[in-house]
Design a protein around this motif. Sequence first.
Motif, mmCIF file in Angstrom:
data_model
loop_
_atom_site.group_PDB
_atom_site.id
_atom_site.type_symbol
_atom_site.label_atom_id
_atom_site.label_comp_id
_atom_site.label_asym_id
_atom_site.label_seq_id
_atom_site.Cartn_x
_atom_site.Cartn_y
_atom_site.Cartn_z
ATOM 1 N N GLN A 153 49.115 37.213 59.648
ATOM 2 C CA GLN A 153 48.712 38.602 59.422
ATOM 3 C C GLN A 153 47.637 38.697 58.334
ATOM 4 O O GLN A 153 46.999 39.717 58.177
ATOM 5 N N ILE A 154 47.463 37.618 57.574
ATOM 6 C CA ILE A 154 46.492 37.583 56.483
ATOM 7 C C ILE A 154 45.133 37.194 57.038
ATOM 8 O O ILE A 154 45.023 36.219 57.778
ATOM 9 N N PHE A 155 44.100 37.954 56.667
ATOM 10 C CA PHE A 155 42.770 37.576 57.132
ATOM 11 C C PHE A 155 41.715 37.573 56.035
ATOM 12 O O PHE A 155 40.559 37.255 56.280
ATOM 13 N N GLY A 156 42.096 37.884 54.816
ATOM 14 C CA GLY A 156 41.136 37.828 53.720
ATOM 15 C C GLY A 156 41.825 37.563 52.405
ATOM 16 O O GLY A 156 43.018 37.839 52.242
ATOM 17 N N LYS A 157 41.065 37.008 51.468
ATOM 18 C CA LYS A 157 41.588 36.699 50.138
ATOM 19 C C LYS A 157 40.561 37.161 49.108
ATOM 20 O O LYS A 157 39.360 36.952 49.265
ATOM 21 N N VAL A 158 41.055 37.782 48.034
ATOM 22 C CA VAL A 158 40.186 38.234 46.949
ATOM 23 C C VAL A 158 39.859 37.033 46.064
ATOM 24 O O VAL A 158 40.769 36.333 45.617
ATOM 25 N N ILE A 159 38.549 36.825 45.807
ATOM 26 C CA ILE A 159 38.156 35.722 44.919
ATOM 27 C C ILE A 159 37.666 36.236 43.572
ATOM 28 O O ILE A 159 37.630 35.490 42.603
ATOM 29 N N GLU A 160 37.279 37.514 43.519
ATOM 30 C CA GLU A 160 36.916 38.139 42.250
ATOM 31 C C GLU A 160 36.977 39.643 42.402
ATOM 32 O O GLU A 160 36.955 40.167 43.511
ATOM 33 N N HIS A 161 37.094 40.316 41.255
ATOM 34 C CA HIS A 161 37.040 41.772 41.289
ATOM 35 C C HIS A 161 36.206 42.278 40.123
ATOM 36 O O HIS A 161 36.038 41.590 39.113
ATOM 37 N N MET A 162 35.681 43.474 40.309
ATOM 38 C CA MET A 162 34.802 44.072 39.318
ATOM 39 C C MET A 162 35.362 45.448 38.933
ATOM 40 O O MET A 162 35.703 46.253 39.799
ATOM 41 N N TYR A 163 35.457 45.678 37.633
ATOM 42 C CA TYR A 163 35.926 46.957 37.105
ATOM 43 C C TYR A 163 35.154 47.236 35.822
ATOM 44 O O TYR A 163 35.086 46.363 34.936
ATOM 45 N N LYS A 164 34.567 48.409 35.726
ATOM 46 C CA LYS A 164 33.764 48.796 34.553
ATOM 47 C C LYS A 164 32.718 47.728 34.224
ATOM 48 O O LYS A 164 32.590 47.294 33.085
ATOM 49 N N ASN A 165 32.005 47.286 35.233
ATOM 50 C CA ASN A 165 30.925 46.301 35.101
ATOM 51 C C ASN A 165 31.373 44.936 34.582
ATOM 52 O O ASN A 165 30.559 44.139 34.147
ATOM 53 N N LYS A 166 32.671 44.669 34.605
ATOM 54 C CA LYS A 166 33.173 43.358 34.196
ATOM 55 C C LYS A 166 33.717 42.646 35.436
ATOM 56 O O LYS A 166 34.533 43.198 36.164
ATOM 57 N N VAL A 167 33.229 41.428 35.644
ATOM 58 C CA VAL A 167 33.681 40.628 36.783
ATOM 59 C C VAL A 167 34.805 39.705 36.328
ATOM 60 O O VAL A 167 34.684 39.017 35.315
ATOM 61 N N THR A 168 35.898 39.706 37.079
ATOM 62 C CA THR A 168 37.022 38.818 36.814
ATOM 63 C C THR A 168 37.179 37.871 37.991
ATOM 64 O O THR A 168 37.298 38.318 39.134
ATOM 65 N N ILE A 169 37.156 36.587 37.699
ATOM 66 C CA ILE A 169 37.374 35.568 38.725
ATOM 67 C C ILE A 169 38.886 35.407 38.890
ATOM 68 O O ILE A 169 39.594 35.147 37.913
ATOM 69 N N GLU A 170 39.352 35.555 40.108
ATOM 70 C CA GLU A 170 40.791 35.584 40.369
ATOM 71 C C GLU A 170 41.524 34.296 39.988
ATOM 72 O O GLU A 170 42.694 34.354 39.652
ATOM 73 N N ASN A 171 40.867 33.155 40.052
ATOM 74 C CA ASN A 171 41.595 31.920 39.740
ATOM 75 C C ASN A 171 41.372 31.405 38.320
ATOM 76 O O ASN A 171 41.750 30.285 37.992
#
Length: 143
Positions: free
Chosen positions: A98-116
């Motif tokens: 049922q899974i078809f995508g994975k988050v590798i990073e996210h951006m909030y308030k112009n700050k990028v966070t690498i998920e791993n």
Amino acid sequence: MKVVHVLSDDIMPVIKDLLDKNQEVLLTVSGTSMRPFYHHQKTVVKLVNSNDDYAKFDVVLYHDQNKYKLHRILKIKDDYCIICGDGLKEVETIKKNQIFGKVIEHMYKNKVTIENEKSYRFKVWIWASLKPFRRILLKIFGG
């Protein structure tokens, strides 16, 4: 730039097709189930095809009960995963297919966070450990 809002049921098949073609997709988070890490209409996630390459605490995009959801894996067993939104108490059991995508990073308030990143994973681990107190903490700190 003009922003167009599209219902997830309309756009998700297109996103799934792009991910199947190994394209990266940026998606603005909608909803509050992933608080405190993702914020409604303020966090943008970068998705890639999961290719069955995911681990505990990864955030994945999946289809369940006629809905598309973006939640965190808490446990992986044989052919299924236990999943829960960071701001929720209830867990779900879904099949891996049922899974078809994975988050590798996210951006909030112009700050990028690498998920791993180790520091981010540590925060996630702490938050997962506080599951019985999540709702109270979100009320106190506004998550």
